[in-house]
Motif scaffolding. Structure first.
Motif, PDB file in Angstrom:
ATOM      1  N   LYS A 123       3.150  27.666  -8.903  1.00 41.59           N
ATOM      2  CA  LYS A 123       4.072  28.087  -9.957  1.00 41.59           C
ATOM      3  C   LYS A 123       3.363  29.009 -10.941  1.00 41.59           C
ATOM      4  CE  LYS A 123       6.956  23.934  -9.930  1.00 41.59           C
ATOM      5  NZ  LYS A 123       7.315  22.728 -10.705  1.00 41.59           N
ATOM      6  N   THR A 127       4.495  32.851 -11.560  1.00 37.15           N
ATOM      7  CA  THR A 127       4.860  33.257 -12.922  1.00 37.15           C
ATOM      8  C   THR A 127       4.010  34.433 -13.363  1.00 37.15           C
ATOM      9  OG1 THR A 127       5.575  31.016 -13.500  1.00 37.15           O
ATOM     10  CG2 THR A 127       5.026  32.503 -15.324  1.00 37.15           C
ATOM     11  N   LYS A 130       4.947  37.688 -11.605  1.00 35.85           N
ATOM     12  CA  LYS A 130       6.199  38.280 -12.090  1.00 35.85           C
ATOM     13  C   LYS A 130       6.013  39.062 -13.372  1.00 35.85           C
ATOM     14  CE  LYS A 130       9.282  34.841 -10.070  1.00 35.85           C
ATOM     15  NZ  LYS A 130      10.251  33.764 -10.390  1.00 35.85           N
ATOM     16  N   GLU A 131       4.970  38.740 -14.147  1.00 33.48           N
ATOM     17  CA  GLU A 131       4.751  39.403 -15.440  1.00 33.48           C
ATOM     18  C   GLU A 131       4.437  40.871 -15.259  1.00 33.48           C
ATOM     19  OE1 GLU A 131       1.586  37.203 -17.317  1.00 33.48           O
ATOM     20  OE2 GLU A 131       2.887  35.487 -17.709  1.00 33.48           O
TER      21      GLU A 131
END
Length: 131
Positions: A123, A127, A130-131
């Motif tokens: 995760k 995450t 995706k930034e």
């Protein structure tokens, strides 16, 4: 003690035969191999993101290396456990079903805890990606 007696004892202790425990150990090794593949993917992904946030990338790469080391040790423990099963089935003296079942239970718990930890790590990677 014969193989039949060992299987009967294991059935009463653990609810399944030694063959079921052996199959579960093989599944664990497959899971670890899959985790290793995922880790290689994560390392590639992090290498591509490195220019944006090197501190966070370095932390995630470090965690990935830690996981790889744990995969190695966990796989070694499972293979040693399988050798224990082989010795148990051959009826070697000093090898008990109780020890085998106890170690299997410990390994099952380790796999469960590590699975939960690795899911959290994934995760974090997704995450970050995706930034």
């Amino acid at each position: 003690m014969s193989s039949t007696e060992v299987n009967e004892m294991t059935n009463s202790i653990f609810g399944g035969g030694l063959d079921i425990l052996h199959q579960e150990s093989k599944e664990w090794l497959n899971i670890i191999a899959f985790w290793n593949d995922e880790s290689r993917f994560f390392a590639d992904l992090l290498d591509k993101k490195e220019r944006k946030d090197s501190e966070k990338t370095q932390m995630l790469l470090y965690l990935d290396k830690v996981h790889n080391a744990l995969f190695h040790y966990l796989a070694e423990d499972i293979m040693a456990h399988e050798k224990h099963l082989s010795r148990l089935v051959k009826g070697e003296k000093g090898i008990t079903t109780g020890e085998y079942v106890e170690k299997h239970t410990d390994l099952r718990e380790q796999i469960h805890l590590f699975t939960m930890d690795f899911k959290e790590f994934k995760k974090m990677i997704f995450t970050y990606a995706k930034e």
